[in-house]
Write a protein that holds these residues in place. Structure first.
Motif, PDB file in Angstrom:
ATOM      1  N   ILE A 238      36.781   6.203 -58.791  1.00  0.00           N
ATOM      2  CA  ILE A 238      37.535   7.252 -57.935  1.00  0.00           C
ATOM      3  C   ILE A 238      39.086   6.022 -57.894  1.00  0.00           C
ATOM      4  CG2 ILE A 238      36.000   7.700 -56.995  1.00  0.00           C
ATOM      5  CD1 ILE A 238      36.127   6.096 -54.453  1.00  0.00           C
ATOM      6  N   SER A 239      39.046   4.810 -58.295  1.00  0.00           N
ATOM      7  CA  SER A 239      40.029   3.589 -58.536  1.00  0.00           C
ATOM      8  C   SER A 239      41.407   4.679 -58.688  1.00  0.00           C
ATOM      9  CB  SER A 239      39.595   2.525 -58.895  1.00  0.00           C
ATOM     10  OG  SER A 239      39.747   2.330 -59.820  1.00  0.00           O
ATOM     11  N   ASN A 240      41.742   5.213 -60.150  1.00  0.00           N
ATOM     12  CA  ASN A 240      42.724   6.101 -60.485  1.00  0.00           C
ATOM     13  C   ASN A 240      43.407   6.872 -59.276  1.00  0.00           C
ATOM     14  OD1 ASN A 240      42.015   4.670 -62.554  1.00  0.00           O
ATOM     15  ND2 ASN A 240      40.902   6.069 -62.842  1.00  0.00           N
ATOM     16  N   ALA A 241      44.096   7.138 -59.668  1.00  0.00           N
ATOM     17  CA  ALA A 241      45.045   8.635 -58.679  1.00  0.00           C
ATOM     18  C   ALA A 241      44.597   9.274 -58.417  1.00  0.00           C
ATOM     19  CB  ALA A 241      46.282   8.382 -59.421  1.00  0.00           C
ATOM     20  N   ASN A 242      44.474  10.012 -57.155  1.00  0.00           N
ATOM     21  CA  ASN A 242      43.425  10.842 -57.134  1.00  0.00           C
ATOM     22  C   ASN A 242      43.810  11.456 -55.637  1.00  0.00           C
ATOM     23  OD1 ASN A 242      41.356  12.098 -59.246  1.00  0.00           O
ATOM     24  ND2 ASN A 242      40.993   9.939 -58.646  1.00  0.00           N
ATOM     25  N   PRO A 243      43.765  12.678 -55.338  1.00  0.00           N
ATOM     26  CA  PRO A 243      43.727  13.063 -53.488  1.00  0.00           C
ATOM     27  C   PRO A 243      43.081  12.406 -52.987  1.00  0.00           C
ATOM     28  CG  PRO A 243      43.157  15.281 -54.897  1.00  0.00           C
ATOM     29  CD  PRO A 243      43.028  13.699 -55.854  1.00  0.00           C
ATOM     30  N   ARG A 244      43.432  12.349 -51.947  1.00  0.00           N
ATOM     31  CA  ARG A 244      42.711  10.782 -50.486  1.00  0.00           C
ATOM     32  C   ARG A 244      42.295  11.749 -49.565  1.00  0.00           C
ATOM     33  NH1 ARG A 244      40.456   7.599 -54.097  1.00  0.00           N
ATOM     34  NH2 ARG A 244      41.796   7.025 -55.985  1.00  0.00           N
ATOM     35  N   THR A 245      41.320  10.888 -48.382  1.00  0.00           N
ATOM     36  CA  THR A 245      41.640  11.245 -47.224  1.00  0.00           C
ATOM     37  C   THR A 245      41.152   9.790 -46.510  1.00  0.00           C
ATOM     38  OG1 THR A 245      40.643  13.292 -47.378  1.00  0.00           O
ATOM     39  CG2 THR A 245      40.623  12.634 -45.381  1.00  0.00           C
ATOM     40  N   GLY A 246      41.557   9.277 -45.179  1.00  0.00           N
ATOM     41  CA  GLY A 246      41.283   8.249 -44.895  1.00  0.00           C
ATOM     42  C   GLY A 246      41.177   8.387 -43.708  1.00  0.00           C
ATOM     43  N   GLY A 248      41.450   5.061 -40.752  1.00  0.00           N
ATOM     44  CA  GLY A 248      41.739   3.927 -40.189  1.00  0.00           C
ATOM     45  C   GLY A 248      42.289   3.768 -38.479  1.00  0.00           C
ATOM     46  N   MET A 249      41.572   2.016 -38.378  1.00  0.00           N
ATOM     47  CA  MET A 249      41.825   2.116 -36.828  1.00  0.00           C
ATOM     48  C   MET A 249      43.314   1.221 -36.479  1.00  0.00           C
ATOM     49  SD  MET A 249      39.722   0.720 -34.438  1.00  0.00           S
ATOM     50  CE  MET A 249      39.701  -1.290 -34.780  1.00  0.00           C
ATOM     51  N   ILE A 250      44.033   1.033 -35.468  1.00  0.00           N
ATOM     52  CA  ILE A 250      45.023   0.313 -34.888  1.00  0.00           C
ATOM     53  C   ILE A 250      44.687  -0.593 -34.463  1.00  0.00           C
ATOM     54  CG2 ILE A 250      47.047   0.222 -34.622  1.00  0.00           C
ATOM     55  CD1 ILE A 250      48.620   2.622 -35.917  1.00  0.00           C
ATOM     56  N   SER A 251      44.148  -0.369 -33.207  1.00  0.00           N
ATOM     57  CA  SER A 251      42.989  -1.135 -32.063  1.00  0.00           C
ATOM     58  C   SER A 251      42.212   0.279 -31.188  1.00  0.00           C
ATOM     59  CB  SER A 251      44.646  -0.816 -31.213  1.00  0.00           C
ATOM     60  OG  SER A 251      45.486   0.082 -30.341  1.00  0.00           O
ATOM     61  N   ALA A 252      42.020  -0.321 -30.501  1.00  0.00           N
ATOM     62  CA  ALA A 252      40.887   0.685 -30.050  1.00  0.00           C
ATOM     63  C   ALA A 252      40.933   2.100 -29.280  1.00  0.00           C
ATOM     64  CB  ALA A 252      39.879   0.436 -28.780  1.00  0.00           C
ATOM     65  N   ASN A 253      40.000   2.616 -29.721  1.00  0.00           N
ATOM     66  CA  ASN A 253      41.447   4.551 -29.136  1.00  0.00           C
ATOM     67  C   ASN A 253      42.780   4.635 -30.104  1.00  0.00           C
ATOM     68  OD1 ASN A 253      38.539   4.781 -27.914  1.00  0.00           O
ATOM     69  ND2 ASN A 253      39.389   4.168 -25.889  1.00  0.00           N
ATOM     70  N   HIS A 254      42.835   4.348 -30.868  1.00  0.00           N
ATOM     71  CA  HIS A 254      44.054   4.395 -31.521  1.00  0.00           C
ATOM     72  C   HIS A 254      43.290   4.426 -32.967  1.00  0.00           C
ATOM     73  CE1 HIS A 254      48.469   3.369 -32.546  1.00  0.00           C
ATOM     74  NE2 HIS A 254      48.132   3.961 -32.519  1.00  0.00           N
ATOM     75  N   TYR A 255      43.508   5.665 -33.709  1.00  0.00           N
ATOM     76  CA  TYR A 255      43.388   5.791 -34.927  1.00  0.00           C
ATOM     77  C   TYR A 255      44.844   6.656 -35.787  1.00  0.00           C
ATOM     78  CZ  TYR A 255      39.038   4.754 -34.138  1.00  0.00           C
ATOM     79  OH  TYR A 255      37.461   4.538 -32.792  1.00  0.00           O
ATOM     80  N   VAL A 256      44.523   6.377 -37.203  1.00  0.00           N
ATOM     81  CA  VAL A 256      45.092   7.056 -38.484  1.00  0.00           C
ATOM     82  C   VAL A 256      44.633   7.166 -39.455  1.00  0.00           C
ATOM     83  CG1 VAL A 256      45.485   4.782 -39.367  1.00  0.00           C
ATOM     84  CG2 VAL A 256      47.225   6.377 -39.503  1.00  0.00           C
ATOM     85  N   PHE A 257      45.038   8.726 -39.396  1.00  0.00           N
ATOM     86  CA  PHE A 257      44.168   9.076 -40.211  1.00  0.00           C
ATOM     87  C   PHE A 257      44.896  10.015 -41.508  1.00  0.00           C
ATOM     88  CE2 PHE A 257      41.726  10.631 -36.460  1.00  0.00           C
ATOM     89  CZ  PHE A 257      40.542  10.162 -37.206  1.00  0.00           C
ATOM     90  N   VAL A 258      45.204  10.112 -42.696  1.00  0.00           N
ATOM     91  CA  VAL A 258      45.617   9.590 -43.731  1.00  0.00           C
ATOM     92  C   VAL A 258      45.404  10.816 -44.804  1.00  0.00           C
ATOM     93  CG1 VAL A 258      47.317   9.575 -45.959  1.00  0.00           C
ATOM     94  CG2 VAL A 258      47.509   7.939 -43.378  1.00  0.00           C
ATOM     95  N   VAL A 259      45.935  12.092 -45.311  1.00  0.00           N
ATOM     96  CA  VAL A 259      45.423  12.674 -46.356  1.00  0.00           C
ATOM     97  C   VAL A 259      46.882  12.733 -47.678  1.00  0.00           C
ATOM     98  CG1 VAL A 259      44.831  15.288 -46.938  1.00  0.00           C
ATOM     99  CG2 VAL A 259      43.533  14.644 -45.470  1.00  0.00           C
ATOM    100  N   VAL A 260      45.938  12.302 -48.898  1.00  0.00           N
ATOM    101  CA  VAL A 260      47.224  12.455 -49.314  1.00  0.00           C
ATOM    102  C   VAL A 260      47.107  13.578 -50.818  1.00  0.00           C
ATOM    103  CG1 VAL A 260      47.761  11.127 -51.888  1.00  0.00           C
ATOM    104  CG2 VAL A 260      47.039   9.802 -49.538  1.00  0.00           C
ATOM    105  N   ASP A 261      48.057  14.241 -50.883  1.00  0.00           N
ATOM    106  CA  ASP A 261      47.182  15.437 -52.133  1.00  0.00           C
ATOM    107  C   ASP A 261      47.569  14.875 -53.911  1.00  0.00           C
ATOM    108  OD1 ASP A 261      47.817  17.434 -50.323  1.00  0.00           O
ATOM    109  OD2 ASP A 261      49.981  18.081 -50.869  1.00  0.00           O
TER     110      ASP A 261
END
Length: 326
Positions: A238-246, A248-261
């Protein structure tokens, strides 16, 4: 008819019968593994867990204190890309980089919550088991979600340690997973080295079993090429270019969600290395890769934000992560 011919005919008939039975058996095994629903737990019928009970008690007490003080929570403020209330702040943005065949479109949700229990999980059809699926948007709407992404598609496999909303549903250690804790932090861990009992004792509210981890202790994970998550039928790198969902945590109770088309003329998707680099650039100190490909979906305020499968068509998934006020 000569006896020899009868014997040959019988042999042919037996061979055909055995071939049919074998083919039918294989097809059934494949259907059973990948298509037939296996409901193990109907979530709506479950008793409230200890973790949920504690959260419920705290919420009830807080509501009582608020009512006694005569303090009513103000209405949430929102638009197409932002949502703000006393309990959560969600800010979305769309980013497009590159051009032509190298163009990538992705969506970032910066999320801050007052309490980690506001990040919740939900199952398709409110049932835990294999091959039970629903669109991310449908599951989100069923739970009055403000924001949601697809989860780890736990129902595609029969292993992994699955804790959701403080309840242990499966305990079959298999891979590197991620845990979201009641103190608002997250960290990846080896399911074979940390017991589910210890996770619950340490206040884990959610585990997601997919991977790999992208950032650990502030450092980008190296050697992500040729990563394989499973040995299931049809699995590949799954390492090649694909759509992604992930997540991440920046700090406690501070998150970042990412979806790639991906897999479309508008976006080629991201490699795992690129995905890890993106989370690093966003300030994440921990980050983890979730189910991607056709599953990758971001939902916000009643609509699907991204372009699932490159054709505005969601693929059914077994679970979501979401935020809601209810």
């Amino acid at each position: 008819m000569p006896k020899q011919h009868i014997t040959k005919r019988k042999k042919i008939t037996i061979a055909i019968t055995l071939s049919t039975l074998l083919t039918g058996g294989i097809l059934y095994q494949l259907a059973d593994r990948y298509l037939i629903q296996h409901v193990e737990v109907v979530v709506a019928d479950q008793a409230v867990s200890g973790a949920e009970a504690n959260t419920e008690a705290v919420s009830t007490a807080a509501a009582a204190d608020s009512n006694e003080a005569g303090q009513d929570s103000p209405e949430a403020v929102s638009d197409d890309w932002n949502y703000s209330s006393d309990d959560m702040d969600i800010s979305l943005k769309q980013v497009t980089t590159g051009r032509g065949s190298d163009q990538i479109t992705y969506y970032i949700a910066d999320v801050q919550v007052s309490d980690a229990s506001l990040i919740q999980s939900a199952f398709a059809d409110n049932a835990f088991g294999r091959n039970i699926t629903g669109d991310t948007s449908d599951i989100a709407e069923d739970h009055d979600a403000v924001f949601a992404i697809n989860g780890d598609y736990y129902g595609f496999r029969s292993d992994g340690v699955i804790i959701r909303n403080g309840v242990l549903y499966r305990n079959e250690p298999a891979r590197e997973a991620v845990a979201l804790y009641a103190d608002g932090t997250m960290a990846s861990y080896d399911e074979k080295e940390v017991s589910a009992e210890n996770l619950l004792a340490d206040g884990v509210l959610q585990t997601l079993s997919f991977g790999p981890a992208l950032i650990k202790d502030g450092e980008t994970v190296q050697d992500l090429n040729n990563v394989k998550i499973d040995t299931n039928f049809g699995n590949r790198s799954i390492s090649n270019a694909n759509p992604r969902t992930g997540i991440g945590m920046i700090s406690a109770n501070h998150y970042v969600f990412v979806v790639v088309d991906g897999r479309s003329d508008d976006s080629r998707g991201m490699t795992l290395d690129e995905f890890a680099g993106l989370f690093k650039s966003l300030g994440a100190t921990e980050a983890y890769n979730l189910d991607g490909g056709g599953s990758s979906t971001m939902y916000f305020m009643g609509r699907v934000v991204n372009n699932p499968q490159g054709r505005q068509e969601e693929r059914g998934v077994s679970d979501i992560l979401y935020l809601g006020e209810g």
